[in-house]
Design a protein around this motif. Structure first.
Motif, PDB file in Angstrom:
ATOM      1  N   ASP A  59      84.100 -50.100   3.780  1.00  0.00           N
ATOM      2  CA  ASP A  59      85.473 -49.591   3.869  1.00  0.00           C
ATOM      3  C   ASP A  59      85.700 -48.778   5.137  1.00  0.00           C
ATOM      4  N   THR A  60      84.627 -48.284   5.730  1.00  0.00           N
ATOM      5  CA  THR A  60      84.742 -47.315   6.831  1.00  0.00           C
ATOM      6  C   THR A  60      84.512 -47.936   8.201  1.00  0.00           C
ATOM      7  N   TRP A  61      84.223 -49.228   8.261  1.00  0.00           N
ATOM      8  CA  TRP A  61      83.881 -49.852   9.534  1.00  0.00           C
ATOM      9  C   TRP A  61      85.121 -50.452  10.192  1.00  0.00           C
ATOM     10  N   PRO A  62      85.622 -49.859  11.278  1.00  0.00           N
ATOM     11  CA  PRO A  62      86.755 -50.494  11.973  1.00  0.00           C
ATOM     12  C   PRO A  62      86.352 -51.803  12.649  1.00  0.00           C
ATOM     13  N   ARG A  63      85.108 -51.853  13.146  1.00  0.00           N
ATOM     14  CA  ARG A  63      84.564 -53.070  13.733  1.00  0.00           C
ATOM     15  C   ARG A  63      83.074 -53.099  13.426  1.00  0.00           C
ATOM     16  N   LEU A  64      82.476 -54.280  13.503  1.00  0.00           N
ATOM     17  CA  LEU A  64      81.039 -54.372  13.323  1.00  0.00           C
ATOM     18  C   LEU A  64      80.493 -55.561  14.093  1.00  0.00           C
ATOM     19  N   ARG A  65      79.209 -55.456  14.432  1.00  0.00           N
ATOM     20  CA  ARG A  65      78.500 -56.547  15.077  1.00  0.00           C
ATOM     21  C   ARG A  65      77.518 -57.136  14.077  1.00  0.00           C
ATOM     22  N   PHE A  76      83.291 -58.449  14.741  1.00  0.00           N
ATOM     23  CA  PHE A  76      84.373 -58.592  13.779  1.00  0.00           C
ATOM     24  C   PHE A  76      85.161 -57.291  13.753  1.00  0.00           C
ATOM     25  N   ARG A  77      86.427 -57.373  13.360  1.00  0.00           N
ATOM     26  CA  ARG A  77      87.190 -56.151  13.119  1.00  0.00           C
ATOM     27  C   ARG A  77      87.777 -56.198  11.719  1.00  0.00           C
ATOM     28  N   SER A  78      87.932 -55.012  11.154  1.00  0.00           N
ATOM     29  CA  SER A  78      88.447 -54.920   9.798  1.00  0.00           C
ATOM     30  C   SER A  78      89.922 -55.306   9.768  1.00  0.00           C
ATOM     31  N   ALA A  79      90.290 -56.039   8.714  1.00  0.00           N
ATOM     32  CA  ALA A  79      91.689 -56.374   8.472  1.00  0.00           C
ATOM     33  C   ALA A  79      92.186 -55.701   7.197  1.00  0.00           C
ATOM     34  N   GLY A  80      91.445 -54.684   6.732  1.00  0.00           N
ATOM     35  CA  GLY A  80      91.872 -53.924   5.569  1.00  0.00           C
ATOM     36  C   GLY A  80      91.193 -54.353   4.291  1.00  0.00           C
ATOM     37  N   PRO A  81      91.403 -53.585   3.227  1.00  0.00           N
ATOM     38  CA  PRO A  81      90.729 -53.855   1.962  1.00  0.00           C
ATOM     39  C   PRO A  81      91.242 -55.116   1.289  1.00  0.00           C
ATOM     40  N   CYS A  82      90.401 -55.683   0.439  1.00  0.00           N
ATOM     41  CA  CYS A  82      90.758 -56.874  -0.325  1.00  0.00           C
ATOM     42  C   CYS A  82      91.196 -56.450  -1.727  1.00  0.00           C
ATOM     43  N   ALA A  83      92.461 -56.690  -2.049  1.00  0.00           N
ATOM     44  CA  ALA A  83      92.969 -56.414  -3.392  1.00  0.00           C
ATOM     45  C   ALA A  83      92.524 -57.529  -4.331  1.00  0.00           C
ATOM     46  N   SER A 120      82.971 -68.249  18.634  1.00  0.00           N
ATOM     47  CA  SER A 120      81.896 -69.239  18.669  1.00  0.00           C
ATOM     48  C   SER A 120      80.565 -68.502  18.689  1.00  0.00           C
ATOM     49  N   ALA A 121      79.812 -68.624  17.590  1.00  0.00           N
ATOM     50  CA  ALA A 121      78.509 -67.969  17.487  1.00  0.00           C
ATOM     51  C   ALA A 121      77.800 -68.525  16.259  1.00  0.00           C
ATOM     52  N   THR A 122      76.507 -68.248  16.174  1.00  0.00           N
ATOM     53  CA  THR A 122      75.713 -68.647  15.015  1.00  0.00           C
ATOM     54  C   THR A 122      75.275 -67.402  14.265  1.00  0.00           C
ATOM     55  N   LEU A 123      75.399 -67.438  12.941  1.00  0.00           N
ATOM     56  CA  LEU A 123      74.976 -66.339  12.088  1.00  0.00           C
ATOM     57  C   LEU A 123      73.807 -66.791  11.226  1.00  0.00           C
ATOM     58  N   HIS A 124      72.905 -65.858  10.921  1.00  0.00           N
ATOM     59  CA  HIS A 124      71.728 -66.163  10.128  1.00  0.00           C
ATOM     60  C   HIS A 124      71.539 -65.111   9.062  1.00  0.00           C
ATOM     61  N   LEU A 125      70.947 -65.498   7.935  1.00  0.00           N
ATOM     62  CA  LEU A 125      70.439 -64.496   7.007  1.00  0.00           C
ATOM     63  C   LEU A 125      69.445 -63.602   7.752  1.00  0.00           C
ATOM     64  N   GLY A 126      69.541 -62.309   7.502  1.00  0.00           N
ATOM     65  CA  GLY A 126      68.644 -61.371   8.169  1.00  0.00           C
ATOM     66  C   GLY A 126      69.194 -60.793   9.452  1.00  0.00           C
ATOM     67  N   ASP A 127      70.320 -61.320   9.957  1.00  0.00           N
ATOM     68  CA  ASP A 127      70.914 -60.759  11.165  1.00  0.00           C
ATOM     69  C   ASP A 127      71.196 -59.267  10.987  1.00  0.00           C
ATOM     70  N   THR A 128      70.960 -58.517  12.050  1.00  0.00           N
ATOM     71  CA  THR A 128      71.237 -57.088  12.040  1.00  0.00           C
ATOM     72  C   THR A 128      72.747 -56.845  12.025  1.00  0.00           C
ATOM     73  N   VAL A 129      73.167 -55.869  11.258  1.00  0.00           N
ATOM     74  CA  VAL A 129      74.576 -55.474  11.166  1.00  0.00           C
ATOM     75  C   VAL A 129      74.702 -54.064  11.720  1.00  0.00           C
ATOM     76  N   THR A 130      75.616 -53.895  12.705  1.00  0.00           N
ATOM     77  CA  THR A 130      75.793 -52.609  13.365  1.00  0.00           C
ATOM     78  C   THR A 130      77.275 -52.244  13.375  1.00  0.00           C
ATOM     79  N   PRO A 131      77.666 -51.126  12.752  1.00  0.00           N
ATOM     80  CA  PRO A 131      79.065 -50.688  12.835  1.00  0.00           C
ATOM     81  C   PRO A 131      79.419 -50.313  14.261  1.00  0.00           C
ATOM     82  N   LEU A 132      80.664 -50.616  14.648  1.00  0.00           N
ATOM     83  CA  LEU A 132      81.169 -50.316  15.984  1.00  0.00           C
ATOM     84  C   LEU A 132      82.434 -49.462  15.860  1.00  0.00           C
ATOM     85  N   ALA A 133      82.692 -48.698  16.882  1.00  0.00           N
ATOM     86  CA  ALA A 133      83.910 -47.879  16.895  1.00  0.00           C
ATOM     87  C   ALA A 133      85.123 -48.746  17.137  1.00  0.00           C
TER      88      ALA A 133
END
Length: 276
Positions: free
Chosen positions: A197-203, A209-216, A263-276
């Protein structure tokens, strides 16, 4: 933190696919919600009103979507229409479809065989449509787009958020629920509950990615994704502590995302880093 789950749902509201690796394109995760079932008026059909969607399983290969149902032979549908002029192939019919408040979306009719199969599975007249070159559904004001998802390209939920909910359910004497009730695209391990809920963007890996708000959340969360059985939980418990402070009728769980990286590839185990 890292990615512990990757999921796509090729046909909106049908069963999803767990992946170990996947790619991003302009609409989100490749293959996610690129097909849609609509009624005779072109309005989208989901589990909210049609539990008959639950037994339909999905599979993808490089060229086709395969649908299976306990009472029907398997159906194979091309991912894209053939437009080879040398074979006199007729271009697919375009159908004007509606997804929530968005009307006039131009989708490709998947043809009579697919429509007959879907109609038999649902017990009513219906059509299977797919995204083609004529489809465009903008989201936000930065030139982004999405497919047949409810509103945004992706949904992220942390394992800790689900654990928090399940602890509350157990305290109330109810059964815990699995993650598939919430149909996420990305599941994150190693965070605090509701950190998403607190991540405006993340890698994630090399993608941003950037947040588009909560999911109702809706009644789909109360539906067993294997049996179709529907109970009050977990929506009843979520309503006790996850109501939107600005819109009290909404009960939030998970965050919508827009992929800034197209355009990118994602994998299980990829590191997730919150961004400002």
């Amino acid at each position: 933190m890292h990615v512990s789950g990757l999921f796509i749902y090729p046909v909106k509201s049908c069963r999803g696919i767990a992946l170990t690796t996947t790619s991003l394109d302009t609409l989100g995760l490749t293959g996610d919600r690129r097909f849609l079932i609509v009624d005779a008026d072109g309005k989208f059909i989901t589990q909210r009103t049609h539990l008959a969607l639950i037994p339909i399983t999905t599979a993808l290969d490089s060229t086709h979507l395969t649908l299976t149902h306990p009472k029907l032979p398997a159906l194979r549908v091309p991912l894209t229409a053939s437009t080879n002029a040398s074979t006199n192939t007729t271009p697919p019919a375009l159908i004007s479809v509606t997804v929530w408040g968005t009307t006039g979306l131009q989708a490709e009719d998947c043809g009579p065989a697919a429509n007959a199969w879907i109609s038999e599975a649902l017990g009513q007249h219906a059509r299977l449509v797919r995204i083609g070159p004529a489809f465009h559904r903008p989201v936000g004001d930065l030139g982004d787009a999405t497919g047949f998802a409810d509103g945004y390209p992706l949904l992220v939920i942390s394992e800790a958020s689900l654990a928090n909910l399940n602890d509350r359910l157990i305290e109330r004497g109810d059964e815990p629920v699995p993650m598939d009730r919430f149909r996420p695209n990305l599941v994150i391990s190693g965070s605090d509950a509701f950190a998403e809920d607190t991540w405006p963007r993340l890698r994630v890996g090399e993608a941003t990615f950037r947040s588009a708000g909560p999911c109702a959340r809706c009644t789909v969360t109360t539906t067993d994704q294997l049996t179709g059985e529907r109970t009050p939980e977990p929506l009843r418990t979520l309503a006790t502590y996850r109501r939107d402070p600005l819109k009290k009728s909404n009960v939030n769980f998970g965050q919508n995302l827009i992929n800034e990286t197209k355009s990118a590839t994602l994998h299980l185990g990829d590191t997730v880093t919150p961004l400002a």
